[in-house]
Structure formats: structure tokens, C-alpha cells
Design a protein around this motif. Sequence first.
Motif, PDB file in Angstrom:
ATOM      1  N   ILE A 192      -3.125  -3.872   2.395  1.00  0.00           N
ATOM      2  CA  ILE A 192      -1.946  -4.460   3.022  1.00  0.00           C
ATOM      3  C   ILE A 192      -1.101  -3.372   3.647  1.00  0.00           C
ATOM      4  CG2 ILE A 192      -0.623  -4.374   0.861  1.00  0.00           C
ATOM      5  CD1 ILE A 192       0.693  -7.049   1.687  1.00  0.00           C
ATOM      6  N   TYR A 193      -0.376  -3.748   4.699  1.00  0.00           N
ATOM      7  CA  TYR A 193       0.481  -2.820   5.424  1.00  0.00           C
ATOM      8  C   TYR A 193       1.854  -3.453   5.602  1.00  0.00           C
ATOM      9  CZ  TYR A 193       2.368  -1.306  10.032  1.00  0.00           C
ATOM     10  OH  TYR A 193       3.173  -0.918  11.076  1.00  0.00           O
ATOM     11  N   PHE A 194       2.887  -2.691   5.251  1.00  0.00           N
ATOM     12  CA  PHE A 194       4.271  -3.118   5.441  1.00  0.00           C
ATOM     13  C   PHE A 194       4.919  -2.293   6.540  1.00  0.00           C
ATOM     14  CE2 PHE A 194       5.226  -5.906   1.883  1.00  0.00           C
ATOM     15  CZ  PHE A 194       4.245  -5.595   0.960  1.00  0.00           C
ATOM     16  N   GLN A 195       5.674  -2.972   7.372  1.00  0.00           N
ATOM     17  CA  GLN A 195       6.576  -2.292   8.300  1.00  0.00           C
ATOM     18  C   GLN A 195       7.971  -2.754   7.900  1.00  0.00           C
ATOM     19  OE1 GLN A 195       7.697   0.358  10.223  1.00  0.00           O
ATOM     20  NE2 GLN A 195       5.708   0.050  11.200  1.00  0.00           N
ATOM     21  N   GLY A 196       8.733  -1.863   7.300  1.00  0.00           N
ATOM     22  CA  GLY A 196      10.010  -2.274   6.735  1.00  0.00           C
ATOM     23  C   GLY A 196       9.779  -3.146   5.511  1.00  0.00           C
ATOM     24  N   THR A 197      10.453  -4.282   5.461  1.00  0.00           N
ATOM     25  CA  THR A 197      10.351  -5.175   4.310  1.00  0.00           C
ATOM     26  C   THR A 197       9.219  -6.178   4.428  1.00  0.00           C
ATOM     27  OG1 THR A 197      11.903  -6.732   5.290  1.00  0.00           O
ATOM     28  CG2 THR A 197      12.832  -5.014   3.875  1.00  0.00           C
ATOM     29  N   GLY A 198       8.723  -6.384   5.636  1.00  0.00           N
ATOM     30  CA  GLY A 198       7.732  -7.425   5.842  1.00  0.00           C
ATOM     31  C   GLY A 198       6.306  -6.931   5.825  1.00  0.00           C
TER      32      GLY A 198
ATOM     33  N   ALA B 134       3.200  -6.676   7.492  1.00  0.00           N
ATOM     34  CA  ALA B 134       2.728  -6.833   8.865  1.00  0.00           C
ATOM     35  C   ALA B 134       1.258  -7.224   8.916  1.00  0.00           C
ATOM     36  CB  ALA B 134       2.956  -5.534   9.637  1.00  0.00           C
ATOM     37  N   ASP B 135       0.521  -6.873   7.875  1.00  0.00           N
ATOM     38  CA  ASP B 135      -0.909  -7.189   7.850  1.00  0.00           C
ATOM     39  C   ASP B 135      -1.362  -7.215   6.410  1.00  0.00           C
ATOM     40  OD1 ASP B 135      -3.921  -5.624   9.294  1.00  0.00           O
ATOM     41  OD2 ASP B 135      -3.638  -7.449   8.113  1.00  0.00           O
ATOM     42  N   ASP B 136      -1.726  -8.384   5.902  1.00  0.00           N
ATOM     43  CA  ASP B 136      -2.216  -8.488   4.522  1.00  0.00           C
ATOM     44  C   ASP B 136      -3.664  -8.965   4.501  1.00  0.00           C
ATOM     45  OD1 ASP B 136      -0.673 -11.698   3.565  1.00  0.00           O
ATOM     46  OD2 ASP B 136      -2.010 -11.117   5.207  1.00  0.00           O
ATOM     47  N   SER B 137      -4.356  -8.751   5.587  1.00  0.00           N
ATOM     48  CA  SER B 137      -5.715  -9.279   5.715  1.00  0.00           C
ATOM     49  C   SER B 137      -6.711  -8.629   4.762  1.00  0.00           C
ATOM     50  CB  SER B 137      -6.208  -9.111   7.152  1.00  0.00           C
ATOM     51  OG  SER B 137      -6.260  -7.749   7.506  1.00  0.00           O
ATOM     52  N   GLY B 138      -6.352  -7.489   4.182  1.00  0.00           N
ATOM     53  CA  GLY B 138      -7.266  -6.818   3.278  1.00  0.00           C
ATOM     54  C   GLY B 138      -7.166  -7.262   1.828  1.00  0.00           C
ATOM     55  N   LEU B 139      -6.165  -8.046   1.488  1.00  0.00           N
ATOM     56  CA  LEU B 139      -6.049  -8.524   0.111  1.00  0.00           C
ATOM     57  C   LEU B 139      -7.255  -9.405  -0.204  1.00  0.00           C
ATOM     58  CD1 LEU B 139      -2.251  -9.424  -0.051  1.00  0.00           C
ATOM     59  CD2 LEU B 139      -3.394  -7.373  -0.929  1.00  0.00           C
ATOM     60  N   PRO B 140      -7.974  -9.117  -1.276  1.00  0.00           N
ATOM     61  CA  PRO B 140      -9.251  -9.802  -1.520  1.00  0.00           C
ATOM     62  C   PRO B 140      -9.117 -11.282  -1.855  1.00  0.00           C
ATOM     63  CG  PRO B 140      -8.737  -8.288  -3.310  1.00  0.00           C
ATOM     64  CD  PRO B 140      -7.730  -8.044  -2.257  1.00  0.00           C
ATOM     65  N   ASN B 141      -8.049 -11.683  -2.488  1.00  0.00           N
ATOM     66  CA  ASN B 141      -7.851 -13.099  -2.837  1.00  0.00           C
ATOM     67  C   ASN B 141      -6.401 -13.308  -3.245  1.00  0.00           C
ATOM     68  OD1 ASN B 141      -7.668 -12.370  -5.744  1.00  0.00           O
ATOM     69  ND2 ASN B 141      -9.833 -11.879  -5.438  1.00  0.00           N
TER      70      ASN B 141
ATOM     71  N   ALA C 255       6.692   2.697   7.365  1.00  0.00           N
ATOM     72  CA  ALA C 255       5.363   2.104   7.183  1.00  0.00           C
ATOM     73  C   ALA C 255       4.837   2.451   5.801  1.00  0.00           C
ATOM     74  CB  ALA C 255       4.403   2.604   8.251  1.00  0.00           C
ATOM     75  N   LEU C 256       4.302   1.440   5.115  1.00  0.00           N
ATOM     76  CA  LEU C 256       3.744   1.640   3.781  1.00  0.00           C
ATOM     77  C   LEU C 256       2.447   0.866   3.683  1.00  0.00           C
ATOM     78  CD1 LEU C 256       5.554   1.710   0.386  1.00  0.00           C
ATOM     79  CD2 LEU C 256       3.529   0.272   0.665  1.00  0.00           C
ATOM     80  N   TYR C 257       1.441   1.511   3.097  1.00  0.00           N
ATOM     81  CA  TYR C 257       0.099   0.937   3.008  1.00  0.00           C
ATOM     82  C   TYR C 257      -0.383   0.961   1.560  1.00  0.00           C
ATOM     83  CZ  TYR C 257       0.004   2.315   7.980  1.00  0.00           C
ATOM     84  OH  TYR C 257       0.282   2.496   9.315  1.00  0.00           O
ATOM     85  N   TRP C 258      -1.181  -0.050   1.215  1.00  0.00           N
ATOM     86  CA  TRP C 258      -1.925  -0.039  -0.035  1.00  0.00           C
ATOM     87  C   TRP C 258      -3.413  -0.040   0.300  1.00  0.00           C
ATOM     88  CZ3 TRP C 258      -0.219   0.683  -4.895  1.00  0.00           C
ATOM     89  CH2 TRP C 258       1.139   0.442  -5.171  1.00  0.00           C
ATOM     90  N   TYR C 259      -4.133   0.826  -0.394  1.00  0.00           N
ATOM     91  CA  TYR C 259      -5.589   0.903  -0.281  1.00  0.00           C
ATOM     92  C   TYR C 259      -6.178   0.840  -1.680  1.00  0.00           C
ATOM     93  CZ  TYR C 259      -5.490   2.261   4.647  1.00  0.00           C
ATOM     94  OH  TYR C 259      -5.323   2.271   6.004  1.00  0.00           O
ATOM     95  N   ARG C 260      -7.450   0.460  -1.731  1.00  0.00           N
ATOM     96  CA  ARG C 260      -8.171   0.440  -3.005  1.00  0.00           C
ATOM     97  C   ARG C 260      -9.436   1.297  -2.830  1.00  0.00           C
ATOM     98  NH1 ARG C 260     -10.082  -5.147  -5.778  1.00  0.00           N
ATOM     99  NH2 ARG C 260     -11.365  -5.323  -3.895  1.00  0.00           N
TER     100      ARG C 260
END
Lengths: 113, 115
Positions: free
Chosen positions: A47-53, A55-62, A31-36
Motif C-alpha cells: 500500500i502507498y499513502f500520500q498524506g493521510t489517504g 493512494a494505492d492499496d492494490s497490493g493488500l492481499p485480502n 509519501a509512505l509505503y508498506w512492503y512485505r
Amino acid sequence: GAGVSQTPSNKVTEKGKYVELRCDPISGHTALYWYRQSLGQGPEFLIYFQGTGAADDSGLPNDRFFAVRPEGSVSTLKIQRTERGDSAVYLCASSSQVPGELFFGEGSRLTVL
Amino acid sequence: AQKVTQAQTEISVVEKEDVTLDCVYETRDTTYYLFWYKQPPSGELVFLIRRNSFDEQNEISGRYSWNFQKSTSSFNFTITASQVVDSAVYFCALTSSGSARQLTFGSGTQLTVLP
């Protein structure tokens, strides 16, 4: 080292430029996460990755923001046509389980002039 | 939607005093996890504790203790006999089954321990 590594630690760029921020997670963490994090605020999920995909990019602003993790390890956050409002510390975290303890890197401080 | 509120923006205490950092959360989910993180001046967030919504037992770890009360949706953090090295920003955070693994952070409490 054994921790989460982020490069560059500091990035100064001009408005309109393209930037890439890199995260090298702890080995074996799927699991890998990006925060601002803006000054005086708590980290905000991007955004949150599980493996290569992603899994949740709902936090990307645009759609100027994009992230990849092609081999399930290193991730790159890409920001196109940077704006002054993008200035912040970008934090990466990894985890061996979800939800679990997140191990954070020291962050990449982005300044857009 | 979920939300974490840390009403105390800044707290200043003198070394050896006890200090409590407040955290109030909101979530519609019945299964959720609460966290506390410490962010020293170096900037790297350090994990302190994780609790799940089904375990309301208070926890003590050395000088640190946590009081989880579902009735008031609070997860407060107490440092006993504070030390200068405890000076940092402390964040409370929440993730729930409906949040798709997002960790929602509060705005943080800046704790300054004076010698």
C-alpha cells in the motif's frame, strides 16, 4: 533518529490473532509505503499513502489487511485473523517525492505460529 | 504489468575482482524509473541509484557503475575491485507512470565477496 522507525522489530503471534505494526517515517516525508518481504524474495508492494489517504492499496492481499495514516505521519499496518502464510518481514518506506528515493526502515519480522 | 528479472540468484567472488549484477525489466510504459538497492545482513534496504527512461547515459560513482540499455531492457550494475563489505543482497526495481507509484522489485542477487 532521523531514519524510518518500525516497531516492533520482531513479533511472534498465534494463528488467528490480531497484530499491529507501526511505522514512523522521516519527518516531512509525505509519501509512505508498506512492503512485505518473504525469505529469499524481493519486497512486494502492499500500500502507498500520500498524506493521510491511501493512494494505492492494490497490493493488500485480502481484507484481513488494513493500514491507516490518520495524521499524515505515523502509519499502522493491521492484520486480522493472522495465518501462517502472513509470516514475513514487513517493510515501511518513506519518500519526499514520487517517484524518488525510498528510505526504508529495518522492518518488522512477523512470525505466525 | 511490469516485471523485473534478476537471473543470478547468488554470486561469489574473491576480493578485488570486478562483478556485474544483471537486471532485465519489462514494462509497457514509455516513462519509467529504474533503481538499485542494497540489502546488507542488517536488513535495511539502502538506495544506490535511480535512472529515468529518458536518460541512457551510463553512470559511475566510485567503484560502482551502471549500464542502462533500453534496446535490451537491461540495467546492469558493476562493482569494480570488490570488497568484503560489498557482500549483500542487491535488488533491481522498477516503477512506471502506469504503475501508480508501485516499486516492483526483482528477486535479488546475493553477492558474497570472499577475502
